[in-house]
Motif scaffolding. Structure first.
Motif, PDB file in Angstrom:
ATOM      1  N   ASN A   1      -9.185   7.139  -9.946  1.00 51.45           N
ATOM      2  CA  ASN A   1      -7.984   6.555 -10.555  1.00 51.45           C
ATOM      3  C   ASN A   1      -6.799   6.447  -9.610  1.00 51.45           C
ATOM      4  N   ASN A   2      -7.073   6.558  -8.322  1.00 57.50           N
ATOM      5  CA  ASN A   2      -6.006   6.461  -7.309  1.00 57.50           C
ATOM      6  C   ASN A   2      -6.332   5.345  -6.329  1.00 57.50           C
ATOM      7  N   PRO A   3      -5.333   4.888  -5.584  1.00 59.20           N
ATOM      8  CA  PRO A   3      -5.649   3.948  -4.508  1.00 59.20           C
ATOM      9  C   PRO A   3      -6.460   4.653  -3.419  1.00 59.20           C
ATOM     10  N   VAL A   4      -7.590   4.071  -3.097  1.00 60.98           N
ATOM     11  CA  VAL A   4      -8.481   4.659  -2.098  1.00 60.98           C
ATOM     12  C   VAL A   4      -8.613   3.687  -0.932  1.00 60.98           C
ATOM     13  N   ILE A   5      -8.372   4.188   0.263  1.00 57.44           N
ATOM     14  CA  ILE A   5      -8.563   3.387   1.470  1.00 57.44           C
ATOM     15  C   ILE A   5      -9.950   3.722   2.001  1.00 57.44           C
ATOM     16  N   PHE A   6     -10.809   2.716   2.042  1.00 57.07           N
ATOM     17  CA  PHE A   6     -12.209   2.932   2.403  1.00 57.07           C
ATOM     18  C   PHE A   6     -12.459   2.214   3.718  1.00 57.07           C
ATOM     19  N   LEU A   7     -12.585   2.982   4.793  1.00 49.31           N
ATOM     20  CA  LEU A   7     -12.652   2.391   6.135  1.00 49.31           C
ATOM     21  C   LEU A   7     -14.091   2.368   6.638  1.00 49.31           C
ATOM     22  N   GLU A   8     -14.485   1.188   7.102  1.00 45.67           N
ATOM     23  CA  GLU A   8     -15.868   0.944   7.495  1.00 45.67           C
ATOM     24  C   GLU A   8     -15.914   0.612   8.987  1.00 45.67           C
ATOM     25  N   PRO A   9     -16.350   1.564   9.832  1.00 46.25           N
ATOM     26  CA  PRO A   9     -16.424   1.253  11.265  1.00 46.25           C
ATOM     27  C   PRO A   9     -17.369   0.071  11.476  1.00 46.25           C
ATOM     28  N   LYS A  10     -16.873  -0.983  12.082  1.00 45.19           N
ATOM     29  CA  LYS A  10     -17.643  -2.232  12.046  1.00 45.19           C
ATOM     30  C   LYS A  10     -18.925  -2.153  12.871  1.00 45.19           C
ATOM     31  N   LEU A  11     -18.973  -1.245  13.844  1.00 46.28           N
ATOM     32  CA  LEU A  11     -20.220  -1.102  14.591  1.00 46.28           C
ATOM     33  C   LEU A  11     -21.307  -0.406  13.770  1.00 46.28           C
TER      34      LEU A  11
ATOM     35  N   MET B   1       5.996   8.338  -8.773  1.00 39.86           N
ATOM     36  CA  MET B   1       7.357   7.814  -8.962  1.00 39.86           C
ATOM     37  C   MET B   1       7.628   7.460 -10.435  1.00 39.86           C
ATOM     38  N   PHE B   2       6.561   7.087 -11.157  1.00 33.00           N
ATOM     39  CA  PHE B   2       6.723   6.742 -12.571  1.00 33.00           C
ATOM     40  C   PHE B   2       6.315   7.910 -13.480  1.00 33.00           C
ATOM     41  N   GLY B   3       6.369   9.111 -12.933  1.00 28.87           N
ATOM     42  CA  GLY B   3       6.186  10.303 -13.761  1.00 28.87           C
ATOM     43  C   GLY B   3       4.758  10.536 -14.223  1.00 28.87           C
ATOM     44  N   GLY B   4       3.790  10.034 -13.474  1.00 28.13           N
ATOM     45  CA  GLY B   4       2.381  10.269 -13.835  1.00 28.13           C
ATOM     46  C   GLY B   4       1.919   9.434 -15.006  1.00 28.13           C
ATOM     47  N   LYS B   5       2.713   8.429 -15.383  1.00 23.35           N
ATOM     48  CA  LYS B   5       2.382   7.679 -16.612  1.00 23.35           C
ATOM     49  C   LYS B   5       1.531   6.453 -16.365  1.00 23.35           C
ATOM     50  N   ILE B   6       1.253   6.154 -15.108  1.00 27.04           N
ATOM     51  CA  ILE B   6       0.392   5.002 -14.826  1.00 27.04           C
ATOM     52  C   ILE B   6      -0.540   5.350 -13.666  1.00 27.04           C
ATOM     53  N   ASN B   7      -1.754   4.849 -13.750  1.00 26.19           N
ATOM     54  CA  ASN B   7      -2.715   5.049 -12.663  1.00 26.19           C
ATOM     55  C   ASN B   7      -2.881   3.762 -11.871  1.00 26.19           C
ATOM     56  N   VAL B   8      -3.282   3.916 -10.634  1.00 23.46           N
ATOM     57  CA  VAL B   8      -3.522   2.757  -9.764  1.00 23.46           C
ATOM     58  C   VAL B   8      -4.966   2.830  -9.241  1.00 23.46           C
ATOM     59  N   PRO B   9      -5.934   2.488 -10.110  1.00 21.63           N
ATOM     60  CA  PRO B   9      -7.339   2.636  -9.705  1.00 21.63           C
ATOM     61  C   PRO B   9      -7.798   1.446  -8.873  1.00 21.63           C
TER      62      PRO B   9
ATOM     63  N   ILE C   1       0.838  -1.202   0.000  1.00 24.01           N
ATOM     64  CA  ILE C   1       0.000   0.000   0.000  1.00 24.01           C
ATOM     65  C   ILE C   1       0.874   1.253   0.000  1.00 24.01           C
ATOM     66  N   MET C   2       1.839   1.259   0.915  1.00 21.57           N
ATOM     67  CA  MET C   2       2.614   2.469   1.178  1.00 21.57           C
ATOM     68  C   MET C   2       3.734   2.700   0.161  1.00 21.57           C
ATOM     69  N   ASN C   3       4.501   1.657  -0.107  1.00 15.98           N
ATOM     70  CA  ASN C   3       5.644   1.829  -1.011  1.00 15.98           C
ATOM     71  C   ASN C   3       5.308   1.547  -2.464  1.00 15.98           C
ATOM     72  N   GLN C   4       4.236   0.809  -2.693  1.00 14.56           N
ATOM     73  CA  GLN C   4       3.898   0.465  -4.080  1.00 14.56           C
ATOM     74  C   GLN C   4       2.710   1.312  -4.557  1.00 14.56           C
ATOM     75  N   ALA C   5       1.503   0.961  -4.142  1.00 14.09           N
ATOM     76  CA  ALA C   5       0.306   1.616  -4.688  1.00 14.09           C
ATOM     77  C   ALA C   5       0.366   3.143  -4.561  1.00 14.09           C
ATOM     78  N   ALA C   6       0.721   3.622  -3.376  1.00 18.03           N
ATOM     79  CA  ALA C   6       0.653   5.063  -3.126  1.00 18.03           C
ATOM     80  C   ALA C   6       1.643   5.846  -3.980  1.00 18.03           C
ATOM     81  N   LYS C   7       2.756   5.231  -4.330  1.00 18.48           N
ATOM     82  CA  LYS C   7       3.849   5.982  -4.941  1.00 18.48           C
ATOM     83  C   LYS C   7       3.947   5.834  -6.451  1.00 18.48           C
ATOM     84  N   MET C   8       3.278   4.821  -7.007  1.00 20.07           N
ATOM     85  CA  MET C   8       3.525   4.513  -8.425  1.00 20.07           C
ATOM     86  C   MET C   8       3.211   5.665  -9.369  1.00 20.07           C
ATOM     87  N   HIS C   9       2.080   6.315  -9.178  1.00 21.83           N
ATOM     88  CA  HIS C   9       1.707   7.364 -10.128  1.00 21.83           C
ATOM     89  C   HIS C   9       2.781   8.456 -10.148  1.00 21.83           C
TER      90      HIS C   9
END
Lengths: 340, 329
Positions: free
Chosen positions: B167-177, B106-114, B96-104
């Motif tokens: 088109n970005n990695p989205v962290i979607f947090l669902e409070p379980k209660l 780090m690779f010069g905006g040439k790839i999206n991580v949807p 999540i942190m070193n791969q998905a978040a950084k790819m767009h």
């Protein structure tokens, strides 16, 4: 996901002979040699640029590993995917990355493959299927499974080659990926470039059994084993492994080689002897290939030298190109944190 | 046209199913999400509708399947990966942190991580220290990730559909209660853009800025204060990244008082960021102490009385509001 190949049973590693026709394709042979020289000069010259202060940061050279990078990438189809290692210049060049743009990236320039934001450790060119080198050892295992997943989901006859080192074989992410790829029949090729050292630590020191081909057995995955300093053998092996992966799912390939260069700029070679390095210099994959091409009377010494000189000139041209590229604008530093 | 009453879990399921019907590249994977329908039953019925090629049970290998989601996202798919408990991020954070978040970038905006990582978050279920954390602040600190934490079925559905199309990695947090909490949702399709806070209740006297499970508690607190003559404004930020700073600032400029509430650990928590924002942009408008209410700096204990003690509750929020009201009292 539905697994169709539960019955594959593997034991001994597979070795593949070099078919005689290989030596008849002179166009391919000269291209292979040219590319090995391109990789060698690319790396030697960026090290020199670094010494001159023109390259910022660090770099990981794979001098001595050119048969693995070129032999493997040349055996892939153009539209196959590949994930490179942190020692991935050769893998990127073999996959077809533009040398000028790659050099510009190493120099951190705006016109570089990644607009100067990635550098040596993050070279990527999606138009060539090179999905990225990686600074985190073994992190590309799961990513390669994902690219292979896309191929399978879309019904494409493609594979994803995942370059890893012997060190990455001990990463949890890689071990998890071997299992996931096998469970889901994903067309991934786990290509281990076994240069026998993870930075300074010998594979012997950190495994009970350093025979990495055995890692395929619990996952019922075919494993190919090859002399990674013999480009003819590497190419022939990967060709066959690719044909199998695209039909049947994941394969492992272990390519035995040696990193003549240090791990990175800080390496003082304290963990290995000069004799050991000299021994492997004699087994240099470029020397090997030249010798074979001469002995088989495929090219003359002059022709081989011409290939070598042209490659050197091509890298010099890339350096000239890169030096003339603009630095990124600091006011654009926040561009591309997010995609549109 | 009209509304239908559904649970938070159903809202999430409906958002995924609608997007999967529209777009073949969307798929869901995670641990036990097929026949079992996920640990909280969110994906019930989806295996039957979409089949095992798109509703995929993974090995218990979070690094491998979260990374598979990333690798498939950069090669044309739009994965939704369910991380059963948000605490499990510890074993796949690199992807999540070193791969998905950084790819767009780090690779010069040439790839999206949807891609979307959906994850059950927070405490209150007796699941103890390794299955109860609210870790949204960890994600919000990493450039390249969008972070969403909806508080109602309506927000959950609209925001998840936006997340899937982002088109970005989205962290979607669902409070379980919240999974069984019901709410009205339009029968017509709708989307909720990121970066737009929702004022859940208007008020003139004090602002509570919050998100996730503590939104409902804050509304109860607002009811309490309304009865004794103070109008509390409840601002639900909904997305931590991007953050709707304008709505927060406008609210506190109007009310001159602020309490920031979230379930995650208060120390080093996201509330500090909001307080910092207010201090930077609106300090001259503020008439009392800016209070924070968050989880105590403590692993979530198993014992129910102890667990209730460390998590924020209505009483603690009331106390903070009283303190922030200061001389108005």
């Amino acid at each position: 996901m539905v697994n169709n190949n539960k019955t594959i049973k593997v034991s001994a590693p597979i070795t593949v002979g070099v078919p005689e026709e290989f030596w008849h394709n002179t166009e391919l042979l000269s291209k292979m040699l040219r590319y090995m020289y391109l990789v060698r000069y690319f790396e030697e010259k960026i090290f020199w640029l670094f010494a001159q202060g023109l390259v910022h940061g660090t770099m990981h050279l794979g001098i001595g590993e050119e048969a693995t990078s070129i032999g493997t990438t040349f055996a892939l189809n153009d539209d196959d995917y590949a994930y490179a290692t942190h020692r991935g210049h050769g893998q990127a060049i073999g996959k077809g990355c533009d040398l000028d743009l790659m050099m510009a990236e190493i120099l951190g320039r705006e016109e570089g493959l990644c607009n100067g934001r990635g550098g040596s450790m993050h070279i990527a060119d999606f138009s060539k299927g090179l999905l990225g080198a990686n600074g985190i050892v073994g992190a590309n295992g799961p990513l390669a499974c994902g690219a292979a997943f896309s191929c399978k989901a879309k019904g494409l006859d493609r594979v994803c080659a995942c370059f890893i080192g012997d060190g990455a074989n001990n990463e949890g992410a890689v071990l998890e990926s071997l299992n996931l790829a096998a469970a889901w029949d994903l067309p991934v090729m786990f290509v281990t470039i076994n240069n026998t050292y993870g930075m300074s630590t010998s594979i012997e020191k950190v495994t009970r059994n350093s025979d990495l081909t055995k890692r395929a057995i619990p996952f019922d995955m075919p494993c190919y084993e090859v002399d990674g300093n013999d480009i003819a053998a590497v190419y022939s092996t990967v060709k066959e492994a690719r044909a199998r992966a695209v039909k049947q799912g994941p394969v492992m390939i272990v390519e035995h080689t040696y990193r003549i260069s240090g791990h990175s700029k800080s390496d003082g070679n304290l963990y290995r002897s000069k004799e050991e390095i000299d021994h492997w210099k004699e087994k240099c994959p470029i020397k090997n290939f030249r010798r074979e091409l001469l002995q088989r009377n495929i090219f003359s010494e002059e022709e081989l030298d011409r290939i070598k000189n042209q490659a050197e000139k091509r890298i010099d041209k890339a350096i000239e190109f890169a030096k003339n590229c603009a630095q990124p604008k600091t006011e654009e530093v926040l561009k591309n944190v997010f995609a549109e | 046209m009209g509304n239908v009453e559904i649970t938070y879990a159903e809202a999430i399921r409906d958002a995924m199913s609608e997007e999967m019907r529209k777009d073949d590249s969307v798929y869901l994977m995670g641990e036990d999400i097929g026949v079992y329908a996920g640990a909280f039953g969110v994906s019930r019925g989806m295996l039957e509708e979409f089949g095992p090629e798109r509703i995929i049970d993974t090995p218990i290998s979070e690094a491998a399947y979260i990374g598979t989601a990333v690798g498939s996202a950069v090669t044309g798919m739009r994965p939704i990966a369910e991380l059963q408990f948000s605490d499990f991020v510890s074993v796949c954070l690199d992807q999540i942190m070193n791969q998905a978040a950084k790819m767009h970038y780090m690779f010069g905006g040439k790839i999206n991580v949807p891609m979307v990582i959906r994850s059950a978050s927070g405490g209150g279920t007796g699941a103890a220290a390794q299955h109860s954390q609210s870790l949204e602040n960890l994600y919000a600190h990493i450039p390249g990730l969008k972070v969403v934490m909806p508080s109602t079925p309506y927000d959950a559905k609209g925001l998840l559909k936006t997340a899937i199309r982002d088109n970005n990695p989205v962290i979607f947090l669902e409070p379980k209660l919240l999974y069984r909490v019901k709410g009205l949702v339009p029968t017509e399709e709708y989307l909720i853009p990121f970066g737009e806070a929702d004022i859940k209740r208007k008020g003139e006297d004090i602002s509570i800025i919050t998100y996730g499970r503590t939104v409902q508690m804050s509304l109860e607190v607002a009811d309490y204060f309304a009865e004794i003559g103070y109008e509390v404004e409840v601002v639900d930020i909904r997305t931590l990244v991007p953050l709707d700073t304008d709505t927060i600032i406008e609210s506190v400029k109007k009310t001159h008082r602020a309490v920031v509430v979230h379930e995650g650990v208060e120390f080093g928590g996201f509330g500090g960021e909001i307080v910092g924002l207010i201090a930077d942009k609106a300090i001259m408008y503020i008439d009392g102490p800016i209070k924070r209410v968050g989880g105590m700096f403590c692993p979530i204990p198993f014992n129910p009385y102890l667990e209730a003690e460390v998590l924020p509750n209505v009483e603690r929020i009331k106390k903070a509001v009283w303190e922030a009201l200061g001389d108005l009292k």
